[in-house]
Scaffold this motif. Structure first.
Motif, PDB file in Angstrom:
ATOM      1  N   VAL A  26      42.898  40.024  27.702  1.00  7.85           N
ATOM      2  CA  VAL A  26      43.021  39.522  28.970  1.00  7.85           C
ATOM      3  C   VAL A  26      44.409  39.956  29.666  1.00  7.85           C
ATOM      4  O   VAL A  26      44.443  40.457  30.865  1.00  7.85           O
ATOM      5  CB  VAL A  26      42.169  38.534  29.342  1.00  7.85           C
ATOM      6  N   ARG A  27      45.422  39.530  29.131  1.00  5.41           N
ATOM      7  CA  ARG A  27      46.573  39.463  29.875  1.00  5.41           C
ATOM      8  C   ARG A  27      46.972  41.026  30.011  1.00  5.41           C
ATOM      9  O   ARG A  27      47.488  41.415  30.729  1.00  5.41           O
ATOM     10  CB  ARG A  27      47.623  38.721  29.037  1.00  5.41           C
ATOM     11  N   GLU A  28      46.573  41.851  29.059  1.00  4.49           N
ATOM     12  CA  GLU A  28      47.136  43.150  29.001  1.00  4.49           C
ATOM     13  C   GLU A  28      46.497  43.832  30.166  1.00  4.49           C
ATOM     14  O   GLU A  28      46.947  44.498  30.912  1.00  4.49           O
ATOM     15  CB  GLU A  28      46.655  43.919  27.587  1.00  4.49           C
ATOM     16  N   ARG A  29      45.070  43.306  30.334  1.00  6.87           N
ATOM     17  CA  ARG A  29      44.297  44.201  31.271  1.00  6.87           C
ATOM     18  C   ARG A  29      44.717  43.507  32.613  1.00  6.87           C
ATOM     19  O   ARG A  29      44.614  44.432  33.682  1.00  6.87           O
ATOM     20  CB  ARG A  29      42.791  43.875  31.058  1.00  6.87           C
ATOM     21  N   ALA A  30      45.052  42.348  32.889  1.00  6.79           N
ATOM     22  CA  ALA A  30      45.665  41.624  33.804  1.00  6.79           C
ATOM     23  C   ALA A  30      46.966  42.591  34.524  1.00  6.79           C
ATOM     24  O   ALA A  30      47.027  42.838  35.523  1.00  6.79           O
ATOM     25  CB  ALA A  30      45.866  40.201  33.900  1.00  6.79           C
ATOM     26  N   SER A  35      50.083  46.118  37.850  1.00  8.31           N
ATOM     27  CA  SER A  35      50.652  47.398  38.016  1.00  8.31           C
ATOM     28  C   SER A  35      50.098  48.323  38.964  1.00  8.31           C
ATOM     29  O   SER A  35      50.704  48.954  40.044  1.00  8.31           O
ATOM     30  CB  SER A  35      51.143  47.862  36.787  1.00  8.31           C
ATOM     31  N   PHE A  36      48.819  48.625  38.930  1.00  6.04           N
ATOM     32  CA  PHE A  36      48.153  49.585  39.695  1.00  6.04           C
ATOM     33  C   PHE A  36      48.127  49.201  41.022  1.00  6.04           C
ATOM     34  O   PHE A  36      48.245  50.000  42.097  1.00  6.04           O
ATOM     35  CB  PHE A  36      46.626  49.662  39.223  1.00  6.04           C
ATOM     36  N   LEU A  37      47.798  47.843  41.455  1.00  2.00           N
ATOM     37  CA  LEU A  37      47.518  47.314  42.522  1.00  2.00           C
ATOM     38  C   LEU A  37      48.984  47.239  43.426  1.00  2.00           C
ATOM     39  O   LEU A  37      49.080  47.734  44.699  1.00  2.00           O
ATOM     40  CB  LEU A  37      47.154  45.956  42.793  1.00  2.00           C
ATOM     41  N   PRO A  44      54.295  43.285  46.216  1.00  2.00           N
ATOM     42  CA  PRO A  44      54.226  42.509  44.855  1.00  2.00           C
ATOM     43  C   PRO A  44      52.622  41.959  44.516  1.00  2.00           C
ATOM     44  O   PRO A  44      52.210  41.698  45.788  1.00  2.00           O
ATOM     45  CB  PRO A  44      55.125  41.617  45.043  1.00  2.00           C
ATOM     46  N   VAL A  45      52.297  42.010  43.596  1.00  2.00           N
ATOM     47  CA  VAL A  45      51.054  41.414  43.274  1.00  2.00           C
ATOM     48  C   VAL A  45      51.040  40.555  42.258  1.00  2.00           C
ATOM     49  O   VAL A  45      51.756  40.915  40.920  1.00  2.00           O
ATOM     50  CB  VAL A  45      50.077  42.673  43.021  1.00  2.00           C
ATOM     51  N   GLU A  46      50.101  39.610  42.263  1.00  2.00           N
ATOM     52  CA  GLU A  46      50.201  38.820  40.974  1.00  2.00           C
ATOM     53  C   GLU A  46      48.577  38.603  40.644  1.00  2.00           C
ATOM     54  O   GLU A  46      47.796  38.549  41.355  1.00  2.00           O
ATOM     55  CB  GLU A  46      50.581  37.172  41.422  1.00  2.00           C
ATOM     56  N   VAL A  47      48.428  38.839  39.241  1.00  2.00           N
ATOM     57  CA  VAL A  47      47.203  38.562  38.807  1.00  2.00           C
ATOM     58  C   VAL A  47      47.067  37.545  37.745  1.00  2.00           C
ATOM     59  O   VAL A  47      47.649  37.462  36.770  1.00  2.00           O
ATOM     60  CB  VAL A  47      46.523  40.056  38.187  1.00  2.00           C
ATOM     61  N   SER A  48      45.846  36.737  37.858  1.00  2.00           N
ATOM     62  CA  SER A  48      45.839  35.368  36.973  1.00  2.00           C
ATOM     63  C   SER A  48      44.492  35.398  36.827  1.00  2.00           C
ATOM     64  O   SER A  48      43.466  36.219  37.422  1.00  2.00           O
ATOM     65  CB  SER A  48      46.311  34.342  37.795  1.00  2.00           C
ATOM     66  N   ALA A 244      39.963  53.677  34.006  1.00  2.00           N
ATOM     67  CA  ALA A 244      40.370  53.077  33.028  1.00  2.00           C
ATOM     68  C   ALA A 244      40.170  51.521  33.254  1.00  2.00           C
ATOM     69  O   ALA A 244      39.637  50.597  32.683  1.00  2.00           O
ATOM     70  CB  ALA A 244      41.686  53.282  32.201  1.00  2.00           C
ATOM     71  N   LEU A 245      40.585  51.240  34.406  1.00  2.00           N
ATOM     72  CA  LEU A 245      40.447  49.825  35.050  1.00  2.00           C
ATOM     73  C   LEU A 245      39.061  49.630  35.246  1.00  2.00           C
ATOM     74  O   LEU A 245      38.727  48.134  35.192  1.00  2.00           O
ATOM     75  CB  LEU A 245      41.265  49.841  36.262  1.00  2.00           C
TER      76      LEU A 245
END
Length: 274
Positions: A26-30, A35-37, A44-48, A244-245
């Motif tokens: 899940v961390r790799e997908r996040a 990066s894409f967003l 800057p984007v944070e995905v959690s 892929a996403l």
């Protein structure tokens, strides 16, 4: 003499994912989504990953999260409080899905033969992972609280299905395509556990259908930024990276605009599961 002062850094855009994605990779997908967003939104984007569906809804309503990939009931709950759902997932050309109650192959169970057995669900707000199956059982005269010896909340579909395979519980539920696709519950199992895993399970019952997951955006997000996010998500299928996403993070073929108040019908399901 003029002095050039740096412009204040823009605060990161906070995107949350649901715990139902599980922990594996899940961390790799996040990070890939982040990066894409960042490239698409130009900031800057944070995905959690939220620890529960309840926290996911609270973060959206409080503004701690700017947007999220949210299961249908979280969409329904937040939408009723004024949050707008931008888009919803489309799978196999359809914007709805159902749940399947499953047991381990050879267990010899049926909906009528569950008394005294343990069950594993995903989360109390998971539509396919709890709300749909428990509403179905009640419609069949099976009261989960009085029928099951224990009801565990595993946190993800993977954990719930693996608990069935290990013998820790007797039944679980999984999302699967609607009847109109002609596909069986095994496609849902294999989406979670991988190829050929569907043959390890038996079907007990299918439930009614519900709208697919969606992307709600917090009320504090400026309309221009929300529109940019919506445009980005609607265009994901146009590039290999976006595809892929869609597959790896959203388990969808594409997104479509979400109709206003399109999740309202889920409150009936939620009430039936109480």
């Amino acid at each position: 003499m003029s002095v050039n002062t740096p412009s204040p850094a823009r605060s990161p855009f906070r995107f949350e994912l649901p715990p139902s994605l599980g922990s594996e990779g899940v961390r790799e997908r996040a990070d890939r989504l982040m990066s894409f967003l960042q490239g698409a939104l130009g900031r800057p984007v944070e995905v959690s990953v939220a620890s529960s569906y309840e926290l996911l809804a609270k973060d959206l309503l409080s503004g701690r999260a700017d947007a999220a990939w949210a299961p249908p009931f979280v969409c329904a709950r937040t939408e009723a409080m004024g949050v707008r759902v931008l888009v919803r997932g489309v799978r196999l050309g359809l914007s709805s899905y159902r749940a399947a109650l499953v047991c381990k192959v050879g267990a010899g169970l049926s909906v009528e033969r569950l008394k005294g057995l343990p069950a594993a669900w995903v989360d109390r707000d998971a539509v396919a992972g709890y709300l749909l199956p428990t509403a179905y059982l009640k419609s069949q005269g099976v009261e989960p609280a009085r029928t099951f010896s224990a009801q565990h909340f595993a946190g993800s579909y993977r954990a719930a299905l693996e608990a069935v395979l290990s013998g820790a519980v007797a039944v679980a539920s999984v999302f699967c395509p609607p009847a109109s696709t002609g596909l069986s519950f095994t496609s849902g199992v294999e989406k979670v556990l991988g190829p050929s895993s569907g043959e390890k399970f038996e079907l007990l019952a299918y439930t009614e259908e519900a709208p697919n997951d969606g992307v709600p955006v917090s009320m504090g997000v400026p309309s221009l930024l929300a529109g940019k996010l919506e445009e980005t998500l609607l265009g994901l299928q146009e590039t290999p990276e976006g595809q892929a996403l869609l597959s790896g993070v959203f388990s969808a073929d594409r997104f479509e605009p979400a109709p206003r108040m399109g999740y309202r019908a889920l409150y009936r399901v939620a009430l039936a599961s109480l």
